[in-house]
Scaffold this motif. Structure first.
Motif, PDB file in Angstrom:
ATOM      1  N   ALA A  10       0.860  -1.181   0.000  1.00 31.95           N
ATOM      2  CA  ALA A  10       0.000   0.000   0.000  1.00 31.95           C
ATOM      3  C   ALA A  10       0.896   1.230   0.000  1.00 31.95           C
ATOM      4  O   ALA A  10       1.728   1.402   0.890  1.00 31.95           O
ATOM      5  CB  ALA A  10      -0.905  -0.002   1.223  1.00 31.95           C
ATOM      6  N   GLY A  23       1.072   5.310   0.030  1.00 26.30           N
ATOM      7  CA  GLY A  23       0.418   6.594   0.234  1.00 26.30           C
ATOM      8  C   GLY A  23       1.248   7.704  -0.380  1.00 26.30           C
ATOM      9  O   GLY A  23       2.464   7.747  -0.198  1.00 26.30           O
ATOM     10  N   PHE A  42      -3.029   8.284   7.358  1.00 29.84           N
ATOM     11  CA  PHE A  42      -2.341   7.116   6.808  1.00 29.84           C
ATOM     12  C   PHE A  42      -1.450   6.455   7.859  1.00 29.84           C
ATOM     13  O   PHE A  42      -1.335   5.235   7.904  1.00 29.84           O
ATOM     14  CB  PHE A  42      -1.502   7.534   5.595  1.00 29.84           C
ATOM     15  CG  PHE A  42      -0.746   6.417   4.944  1.00 29.84           C
ATOM     16  CD1 PHE A  42      -1.379   5.535   4.084  1.00 29.84           C
ATOM     17  CD2 PHE A  42       0.608   6.230   5.197  1.00 29.84           C
ATOM     18  CE1 PHE A  42      -0.686   4.493   3.482  1.00 29.84           C
ATOM     19  CE2 PHE A  42       1.313   5.198   4.603  1.00 29.84           C
ATOM     20  CZ  PHE A  42       0.666   4.326   3.740  1.00 29.84           C
ATOM     21  N   SER A  59      -1.496   2.593   8.788  1.00 30.15           N
ATOM     22  CA  SER A  59      -0.275   1.828   8.580  1.00 30.15           C
ATOM     23  C   SER A  59       0.080   1.007   9.806  1.00 30.15           C
ATOM     24  O   SER A  59       0.547  -0.135   9.694  1.00 30.15           O
ATOM     25  CB  SER A  59       0.882   2.776   8.229  1.00 30.15           C
ATOM     26  OG  SER A  59       2.082   2.069   8.041  1.00 30.15           O
ATOM     27  N   TYR A 108       5.152   5.079   1.874  1.00 27.74           N
ATOM     28  CA  TYR A 108       4.644   6.410   1.563  1.00 27.74           C
ATOM     29  C   TYR A 108       5.713   7.191   0.807  1.00 27.74           C
ATOM     30  O   TYR A 108       6.897   6.823   0.807  1.00 27.74           O
ATOM     31  CB  TYR A 108       4.244   7.152   2.841  1.00 27.74           C
ATOM     32  CG  TYR A 108       5.410   7.442   3.761  1.00 27.74           C
ATOM     33  CD1 TYR A 108       6.074   8.670   3.731  1.00 27.74           C
ATOM     34  CD2 TYR A 108       5.857   6.475   4.668  1.00 27.74           C
ATOM     35  CE1 TYR A 108       7.142   8.929   4.564  1.00 27.74           C
ATOM     36  CE2 TYR A 108       6.933   6.735   5.509  1.00 27.74           C
ATOM     37  CZ  TYR A 108       7.569   7.960   5.457  1.00 27.74           C
ATOM     38  OH  TYR A 108       8.640   8.212   6.267  1.00 27.74           O
ATOM     39  N   LEU A 160      -3.802   7.008  -2.488  1.00 31.53           N
ATOM     40  CA  LEU A 160      -3.398   5.692  -1.987  1.00 31.53           C
ATOM     41  C   LEU A 160      -3.572   4.665  -3.095  1.00 31.53           C
ATOM     42  O   LEU A 160      -4.651   4.571  -3.689  1.00 31.53           O
ATOM     43  CB  LEU A 160      -4.222   5.286  -0.761  1.00 31.53           C
ATOM     44  CG  LEU A 160      -3.973   3.872  -0.216  1.00 31.53           C
ATOM     45  CD1 LEU A 160      -2.558   3.771   0.351  1.00 31.53           C
ATOM     46  CD2 LEU A 160      -4.995   3.516   0.859  1.00 31.53           C
ATOM     47  N   LEU A 175      -9.897   4.510   4.819  1.00 33.93           N
ATOM     48  CA  LEU A 175      -8.681   3.883   4.315  1.00 33.93           C
ATOM     49  C   LEU A 175      -8.501   2.453   4.814  1.00 33.93           C
ATOM     50  O   LEU A 175      -8.103   1.565   4.046  1.00 33.93           O
ATOM     51  CB  LEU A 175      -7.458   4.711   4.721  1.00 33.93           C
ATOM     52  CG  LEU A 175      -7.321   6.110   4.108  1.00 33.93           C
ATOM     53  CD1 LEU A 175      -6.196   6.873   4.791  1.00 33.93           C
ATOM     54  CD2 LEU A 175      -7.077   6.016   2.606  1.00 33.93           C
TER      55      LEU A 175
END
Length: 319
Positions: free
Chosen positions: A62, A64, A77, A81, A93, A114, A146
């Motif tokens: 994933a 961001g 986020f 996370s 990220y 995202l 999210l």
């Protein structure tokens, strides 16, 4: 379909514990600051090369994308996370303009953004040499929106038990520990049928589905004992080994349980719909799949998430 006995939800027990320790105001402040420092957002990626390497090194990632670490979306986020293990979902990220531009087509140039990269398609089949990209498209970039998106994107519609490897085991553990109801499909087969797959995909936003292959493996006995009350576990094992499929619906929050043997497509659909309504999940967005344990710095208040379907776009394009 045979008439099965219904099981009422088990009452929930709430325990409280008082501590014999007292903390001064300075200690509380130190604790809050420590939690803030420990609340990591995953690994920072600074170039497209780093990003491509990361996607190829992990089955699910994933990513961001943010303007800077002052972006309110970045704080949201970070909380999400922290809820996912690196084995199940690699959280990363970036503030890099280069990376923003690389994925501008997928994100439509919007930040924060995202993207979940994964190594399997919507049916859970592996995509060799490519990564499927799923883009978060809801208007509100909040932890409440999210977390369910990342959870659903990280899992195939039906997870195998036993798992096929370390990453598969991590996803299975994530699913089993989640607060979503479980559809346990007990069969001697190692591939799920079209009826079960279709039902699992339709309800993936509020339920996890697991195919339990029953054989002579002793480990299977543990899951049978937990899914079937004694002495039903013994007869269920014999029924499954004889070629029948048994579906068990279980909910970790209410304790509600339902069971069906060899349900047709229509019967399974009706059973799942009624069961999810029974445990309070008639509409999506009414239960968080993972614990969002640590708060952010407290400056950003999360608005209540609208009950709208998760919007996702996917492709099998090269990175």
């Amino acid at each position: 379909m045979n008439d099965k006995k219904s099981y009422e939800p088990a009452p929930l027990e709430v325990h409280s514990m008082s501590s014999s320790y007292s903390f001064s105001g300075s200690c509380r402040l130190l604790w809050v600051l420590l939690c803030t420092v420990l609340l990591a957002a995953g690994e920072e990626l600074k170039s497209v090369k780093d990003t491509i390497f990361a996607t190829k090194s992990h089955e699910v990632m994933a990513l961001g994308l943010f303007y800077s670490n002052k972006d309110p979306g970045y704080e949201e986020f970070k909380v999400v996370s922290n809820a996912f293990s690196s084995e199940a979902v690699f959280m990363a990220y970036s503030f890099s303009k280069e990376i923003h531009e690389r994925y501008a087509e997928e994100t439509k140039g919007r930040l924060p953004a995202l993207i979940v990269f994964r190594s399997f398609d919507e049916d859970g089949q592996p995509k060799r040499g490519k990564r499927v990209k799923l883009v978060f498209e809801e208007d509100e970039f909040s932890r409440d929106a999210l977390a369910p998106f990342v959870f659903q994107a990280a899992l195939p519609p039906v997870l195998p038990m036993p798992a096929s490897g370390p990453d598969s085991q991590a996803r299975l553990t994530l699913a089993m520990r989640s607060k979503y109801p479980k559809m346990m499909i007990f069969s001697k087969e190692r591939e799920v049928g079209e009826t079960m797959l279709a039902t699992a995909k339709l309800n993936a936003h509020r339920m996890v589905s697991i195919l339990v292959t029953v054989d002579d493996n002793e480990d299977t006995g543990g899951i049978l004992s937990s899914a079937f009350p004694e002495p039903r576990a013994v007869s269920a094992r014999d029924t499954i080994r004889a070629g029948s499929t048994i579906v068990v619906l279980m909910d970790p929050v209410t304790g509600g349980r339902r069971e069906a043997e060899e349900p047709t497509s229509a019967e399974l659909g009706e059973l799942v719909t009624a069961y999810l309504a029974y445990v309070g999940l008639k509409d999506e967005g009414t239960r968080m799949p993972v614990d969002l344990k640590l708060p952010s710095k407290g400056k950003q208040k999360t608005k209540k998430k609208k009950k709208t379907a998760n919007k996702r776009s996917g492709s099998g394009d090269e990175l």
